[in-house]
Design an enzyme around this catalytic site. Structure first.
Site, PDB file in Angstrom:
ATOM      1  N   GLY A 112     -36.299  20.684  27.978  1.00 55.49           N
ATOM      2  CA  GLY A 112     -36.316  21.545  26.805  1.00 55.49           C
ATOM      3  C   GLY A 112     -37.297  22.696  26.882  1.00 55.49           C
ATOM      4  O   GLY A 112     -37.197  23.578  27.734  1.00 55.49           O
ATOM      5  N   ILE A 142     -40.416  22.656  27.701  1.00 59.48           N
ATOM      6  CA  ILE A 142     -41.475  22.526  28.697  1.00 59.48           C
ATOM      7  C   ILE A 142     -41.178  23.438  29.883  1.00 59.48           C
ATOM      8  O   ILE A 142     -40.111  23.338  30.491  1.00 59.48           O
ATOM      9  CB  ILE A 142     -41.599  21.074  29.190  1.00 59.48           C
ATOM     10  N   LYS A 153     -31.002  15.495  35.409  1.00 57.93           N
ATOM     11  CA  LYS A 153     -32.256  16.247  35.490  1.00 57.93           C
ATOM     12  C   LYS A 153     -33.016  15.905  36.764  1.00 57.93           C
ATOM     13  O   LYS A 153     -33.661  16.783  37.361  1.00 57.93           O
ATOM     14  CB  LYS A 153     -33.094  15.963  34.251  1.00 57.93           C
ATOM     15  N   ALA A 210     -19.360  33.936  21.830  1.00 60.62           N
ATOM     16  CA  ALA A 210     -18.079  33.253  22.013  1.00 60.62           C
ATOM     17  C   ALA A 210     -18.160  31.840  21.439  1.00 60.62           C
ATOM     18  O   ALA A 210     -19.077  31.081  21.767  1.00 60.62           O
ATOM     19  CB  ALA A 210     -17.705  33.197  23.491  1.00 60.62           C
ATOM     20  N   GLY A 228     -31.481  11.180  14.199  1.00 62.43           N
ATOM     21  CA  GLY A 228     -30.831  12.267  14.923  1.00 62.43           C
ATOM     22  C   GLY A 228     -31.278  12.424  16.360  1.00 62.43           C
ATOM     23  O   GLY A 228     -30.868  13.365  17.041  1.00 62.43           O
TER      24      GLY A 228
END
Length: 438
Positions: free
Chosen positions: A135, A137, A206, A46, A188
């Site tokens: 991420g 980890i 987090k 989607a 970035g």
């Protein structure tokens, strides 16, 4: 042996992570099937815009803008849209249909986690979220499963790669905050609007997830104390290194006991001084690391890439294989453990150490006046370093005073800093940083 039918997978979102999940699922489907015990069939993706340019060439026949219909055709729904809406509504729809959900959406979990877990429990579904923190980890599953029989006392995490990259550049190359942020943006690591990172919002989300999981207690995002790194100066970073510390922004979650003897928890995010000898001090660049202190297991550290499309896709696929195995084996989902329901204490209950840098009158009695302020607030001095006038930013008639305190309640330390700013011999309080990991 009876061969299990294909497990149908719906993917919501084809951004940097979603596109990599789709690619890896299509390219390595046979290998993943052997691990899951059944074929993983990607039934659709989607997206908001069918014609949008993507990092990966995806089969056009899999793309759709009808997310709700796609959900109803799936056994497992992978949500990688991000944000709150429409992600929340779509995840609730998926769970309500009996599908398991894999998500990397930290904002959604930090804000609506209890609601989502309750919905999953009611229908016997499972919500997986390894990719939501740090991420690639693996930290969610170790806390949820491997350490479920232990008592976790404290977690300190570098959980935002952008801010760690900036502070590391300031420390190792002497860059100013503005220059380090510009470099992070150019490479970035930082978004065009870096507010969520540099003001600590991302890390706070987090921290809420980690604290809720580690302490079996619902920790709302609003209860996480948050400070960003925009006020960190190159002078602070240099002074920290000279004193044997590194400046890191940490997500800290720990068990506490208040003055009345009640046990509770704290979750907080702020830049802090970390001793050079601590493992977190050597986490460079955009890497993430989570340091866990457990009663029985002792000290554990999980280190690796905290972001990136391919890296985060690894965590998503790990959850996807686990979800598929559950479908093959059968049985209801395992509910989240939130039985402790410990109170979440405000920042004032925390005990920590401060390093306070100030300019004072270079005259007899100044040091004793400063010491008197600390004594009146119940804060004791551990270290004192004084430099006479002429230091950077100080007038010739002033001295620079750097005071390290012993551990004290945050409320007392904060009150001490306020009183120092009003003390006649103090011309300026130029830096206040907490010390963690010592």
């Amino acid at each position: 042996m009876i061969e299990y039918r294909n497990v149908r997978v719906a993917l919501l979102g084809a951004g940097s992570v979603g596109a990599q999940v789709a690619r890896l699922l299509l390219e390595h489907g046979d290998e993943l099937a052997s691990r899951a015990g059944a074929g993983l069939e990607l039934v659709g993706i989607a997206v908001r815009d069918l014609a949008a340019t993507r990092d990966v060439d995806l089969p056009e026949e899999l793309l759709t803008t009808d997310a709700e219909s796609l959900i109803l055709s799936a056994d497992i729904v992978v949500e990688l849209i991000g944000g709150i809406e429409p992600a929340r509504s779509l995840v609730l729809r998926a769970l309500g249909s009996g599908a398991d959900v894999v998500t990397g959406n930290k904002a959604l979990l930090a804000t609506h986690g209890p609601e989502l877990f309750q919905e999953a429990e009611q229908v016997g579904a499972q919500l997986y979220y390894e990719a939501a923190v740090a991420g690639a980890i693996p930290i969610i599953r170790p806390l949820h499963d491997s350490l479920a029989g232990d008592r976790i006392e404290r977690i300190m995490g570098i959980v935002n790669g952008t801010t760690n990259f900036i502070l590391d550049l300031m420390d190792r190359q002497g860059a100013t905050f503005a220059d380090a942020l510009a470099t992070a943006t150019e490479l970035g690591y930082a978004e065009a609007d870096p507010t969520a990172d540099i003001e600590g919002y991302d890390a706070a989300q987090k921290a809420a997830i980690l604290a809720s999981l580690a302490f079996h207690t619902s920790v709302p995002l609003a209860a996480v104390h948050r400070e960003g790194i925009t006020g960190v100066t190159i002078d602070q970073v240099r002074a920290a290194r000279k004193a044997g510390y590194v400046v890191k922004i940490l997500a800290t979650c720990e068990r506490l006991t208040d003055e009345d003897g009640r046990e509770g928890v704290s979750a907080r995010v702020y830049p802090a001084l970390v001793p050079e000898s601590h493992p977190l001090a050597s986490v460079h660049g955009a890497k993430n690391a989570v340091f866990v202190e457990a009663e029985a297991a002792g000290d554990l550290m999980f280190y690796g890439a905290g972001a990136g499309g391919v890296q985060t896709a690894s965590a998503v696929l790990g959850d996807l294989v686990s979800a598929a195995r559950r479908h093959v084996i059968g049985g209801p989902g395992i509910a989240e453990s939130t039985q402790s329901n410990l109170p979440v204490f405000p920042i004032g209950v925390v005990t920590t150490r401060y390093q306070i840098t100030m300019h004072v009158d270079d005259a007899p009695g100044a040091l004793s006046a400063v010491a008197g302020v600390l004594a009146r607030h119940g804060v004791s001095v551990e270290t004192v370093e004084q430099t006479s006038g002429g230091t950077e930013g100080a007038a010739p008639t002033t001295a620079t005073l750097v005071i390290g305190t012993h551990r004290a309640r945050e409320a007392d330390l904060a009150a001490t800093v306020t009183a120092l700013r009003n003390e006649p011999v103090v011309t300026a309080v130029t830096s206040v940083l907490r010390v963690e990991g010592a």
